[in-house]
Design a protein around this motif. Sequence first.
Motif, PDB file in Angstrom:
ATOM      1  N   SER A 103      -8.544   4.174  -5.218  1.00 23.31           N
ATOM      2  CA  SER A 103      -9.091   3.010  -4.314  1.00 23.31           C
ATOM      3  C   SER A 103     -10.695   2.968  -4.373  1.00 23.31           C
ATOM      4  N   GLN A 104     -11.370   4.101  -4.397  1.00 26.07           N
ATOM      5  CA  GLN A 104     -12.660   4.369  -4.642  1.00 26.07           C
ATOM      6  C   GLN A 104     -13.202   3.681  -6.223  1.00 26.07           C
ATOM      7  N   ALA A 105     -12.392   4.121  -7.065  1.00 23.20           N
ATOM      8  CA  ALA A 105     -12.776   3.917  -8.377  1.00 23.20           C
ATOM      9  C   ALA A 105     -12.509   2.337  -8.717  1.00 23.20           C
ATOM     10  N   LEU A 106     -11.541   1.705  -8.103  1.00 25.93           N
ATOM     11  CA  LEU A 106     -11.111   0.314  -8.170  1.00 25.93           C
ATOM     12  C   LEU A 106     -11.786  -0.905  -7.237  1.00 25.93           C
ATOM     13  N   GLY A 107     -12.099  -0.098  -5.970  1.00 22.32           N
ATOM     14  CA  GLY A 107     -12.568  -1.053  -5.184  1.00 22.32           C
ATOM     15  C   GLY A 107     -11.310  -1.970  -4.453  1.00 22.32           C
ATOM     16  N   GLU A 108     -10.257  -1.676  -4.810  1.00 28.24           N
ATOM     17  CA  GLU A 108      -9.024  -2.465  -4.294  1.00 28.24           C
ATOM     18  C   GLU A 108      -8.011  -1.484  -3.459  1.00 28.24           C
ATOM     19  N   THR A 109      -7.218  -2.213  -2.672  1.00 27.03           N
ATOM     20  CA  THR A 109      -6.161  -1.721  -2.016  1.00 27.03           C
ATOM     21  C   THR A 109      -5.033  -1.031  -2.847  1.00 27.03           C
ATOM     22  N   VAL A 110      -4.691   0.271  -2.606  1.00 31.88           N
ATOM     23  CA  VAL A 110      -3.471   0.905  -3.602  1.00 31.88           C
ATOM     24  C   VAL A 110      -2.435   1.282  -2.364  1.00 31.88           C
ATOM     25  N   HIS A 111      -1.259   1.413  -2.700  1.00 28.53           N
ATOM     26  CA  HIS A 111      -0.032   1.900  -1.942  1.00 28.53           C
ATOM     27  C   HIS A 111       0.643   2.860  -2.613  1.00 28.53           C
ATOM     28  N   MET A 112       1.502   3.557  -1.843  1.00 34.46           N
ATOM     29  CA  MET A 112       2.628   4.496  -2.161  1.00 34.46           C
ATOM     30  C   MET A 112       3.792   3.778  -1.394  1.00 34.46           C
ATOM     31  N   GLY A 113       5.092   3.689  -2.297  1.00 32.89           N
ATOM     32  CA  GLY A 113       6.198   3.248  -1.587  1.00 32.89           C
ATOM     33  C   GLY A 113       7.461   4.065  -2.093  1.00 32.89           C
ATOM     34  N   ARG A 114       8.551   4.013  -1.368  1.00 32.21           N
ATOM     35  CA  ARG A 114       9.615   4.761  -1.584  1.00 32.21           C
ATOM     36  C   ARG A 114      10.918   3.704  -1.604  1.00 32.21           C
ATOM     37  N   LEU A 115      11.817   3.657  -2.531  1.00 31.97           N
ATOM     38  CA  LEU A 115      12.907   2.851  -2.582  1.00 31.97           C
ATOM     39  C   LEU A 115      13.796   3.305  -1.310  1.00 31.97           C
ATOM     40  N   ASP A 116      14.543   2.522  -0.630  1.00 27.98           N
ATOM     41  CA  ASP A 116      15.420   2.862   0.664  1.00 27.98           C
ATOM     42  C   ASP A 116      16.396   1.556   0.525  1.00 27.98           C
ATOM     43  N   GLY A 117      17.494   2.012  -0.123  1.00 28.82           N
ATOM     44  CA  GLY A 117      18.590   1.071  -0.387  1.00 28.82           C
ATOM     45  C   GLY A 117      17.978  -0.044  -1.303  1.00 28.82           C
ATOM     46  N   ARG A 118      18.243  -1.311  -0.724  1.00 31.73           N
ATOM     47  CA  ARG A 118      17.330  -2.322  -1.342  1.00 31.73           C
ATOM     48  C   ARG A 118      15.965  -2.817  -0.944  1.00 31.73           C
ATOM     49  N   ASP A 119      15.591  -2.059  -0.247  1.00 28.45           N
ATOM     50  CA  ASP A 119      14.160  -2.267   0.012  1.00 28.45           C
ATOM     51  C   ASP A 119      13.045  -1.142  -0.299  1.00 28.45           C
ATOM     52  N   VAL A 120      11.846  -1.518  -0.361  1.00 21.97           N
ATOM     53  CA  VAL A 120      10.726  -0.498  -0.416  1.00 21.97           C
ATOM     54  C   VAL A 120      10.205  -0.183   0.677  1.00 21.97           C
ATOM     55  N   ALA A 121      10.113   1.012   1.379  1.00 19.36           N
ATOM     56  CA  ALA A 121       9.198   1.413   2.520  1.00 19.36           C
ATOM     57  C   ALA A 121       7.794   1.918   2.078  1.00 19.36           C
ATOM     58  N   TYR A 122       6.743   1.326   2.693  1.00 14.57           N
ATOM     59  CA  TYR A 122       5.405   1.915   2.488  1.00 14.57           C
ATOM     60  C   TYR A 122       5.019   3.190   3.187  1.00 14.57           C
ATOM     61  N   LEU A 123       4.534   4.043   2.466  1.00 18.63           N
ATOM     62  CA  LEU A 123       4.482   5.304   3.073  1.00 18.63           C
ATOM     63  C   LEU A 123       2.981   5.624   3.236  1.00 18.63           C
ATOM     64  N   ALA A 124       2.257   5.083   2.441  1.00 13.75           N
ATOM     65  CA  ALA A 124       0.577   5.236   2.389  1.00 13.75           C
ATOM     66  C   ALA A 124      -0.103   4.021   1.840  1.00 13.75           C
ATOM     67  N   THR A 125      -1.075   3.786   2.273  1.00 12.10           N
ATOM     68  CA  THR A 125      -1.922   2.640   1.962  1.00 12.10           C
ATOM     69  C   THR A 125      -3.357   3.126   2.170  1.00 12.10           C
ATOM     70  N   ARG A 126      -4.309   2.496   1.321  1.00  8.54           N
ATOM     71  CA  ARG A 126      -5.650   2.624   1.218  1.00  8.54           C
ATOM     72  C   ARG A 126      -6.036   1.184   1.032  1.00  8.54           C
ATOM     73  N   GLU A 127      -6.852   0.594   2.063  1.00  7.44           N
ATOM     74  CA  GLU A 127      -7.337  -0.698   2.141  1.00  7.44           C
ATOM     75  C   GLU A 127      -8.647  -0.789   1.358  1.00  7.44           C
ATOM     76  N   SER A 128      -8.797  -2.056   0.580  1.00 10.92           N
ATOM     77  CA  SER A 128     -10.185  -2.130   0.169  1.00 10.92           C
ATOM     78  C   SER A 128     -10.993  -2.588   0.983  1.00 10.92           C
ATOM     79  N   HIS A 129     -12.311  -2.551   1.016  1.00 14.22           N
ATOM     80  CA  HIS A 129     -13.259  -2.970   1.814  1.00 14.22           C
ATOM     81  C   HIS A 129     -13.704  -4.280   1.430  1.00 14.22           C
ATOM     82  N   GLU A 130     -13.227  -4.774   0.275  1.00 10.08           N
ATOM     83  CA  GLU A 130     -13.747  -6.156  -0.283  1.00 10.08           C
ATOM     84  C   GLU A 130     -12.981  -7.413   0.364  1.00 10.08           C
ATOM     85  N   TYR A 131     -12.123  -7.229   0.899  1.00 10.96           N
ATOM     86  CA  TYR A 131     -11.464  -8.229   1.803  1.00 10.96           C
ATOM     87  C   TYR A 131     -10.682  -7.925   2.668  1.00 10.96           C
TER      88      TYR A 131
END
Length: 260
Positions: free
Chosen positions: A100-128
Amino acid sequence: MSETGGVREVKSAARTVELLELLAARGDRPARLQELAEELQVPRSSMYALLQTLISRGWVRTDSTGSLYGIGIHALLTGTSYLDTDPRVRAVRPYLDEASQALGETVHMGRLDGRDVAYLATRESHEYLRTISRVGRRLPAHVGALGKALLAERPDADLPQGPYEALTPRTHTDRESLRADLTNIRSRGFSVDREEGVTGIIGFGFALRYDSPAQDAISCSVPVARLTPAHEEQIIAVMREIRTRIEATAPGAGGAPNWR
């Protein structure tokens, strides 16, 4: 009574879990007793008794009139414990900060749970300011970069027949369209979500192959208005490097309990 792993399912426990999942899925829309009883096909008296038990233990909350019900704070505390004790999540978090610091964008980690993906970690961009995900959110796997990166790690025969839910006009809604996209993902080594989950947002997803097939993925999201060809190349390069480093350092199957 149904069976799970050869053991008979406990009806009262199953009903409790179904109630909590239903309340969680409603988000900011609290439910009335009759709605819950009808949805779960439970007598009003039994549902009322279950709700009162869960309210007393903090798993369900109610309003001042006692007529509306929502998910309680203990659900949050338990979810936080899951994140704090998961070795993969702990290992990935510092790399999300770095990306996130290198790109200045939002990055996520997710895990497959059945037919969905659950978001486990997020780093938000300060740009928007527009938040497109949060920890604990679930999205259909066919919709975004995280889910498509993980679906591409699996045989196409595992895909449901469809039609699929559409979140934007660009979402894949049929099996053949999604299969063609997954073929391209396997060829290039990462997924691209071009406004399929959120209008105005493009995502790039990378499966983390410390499991086989991969259960976790990371992604980077960027507004269309700020995505130049040069920035896209930078995102792909940085996220590829981050993925390689995560896979080299994250706990493998032998370094952590084999959770099911």
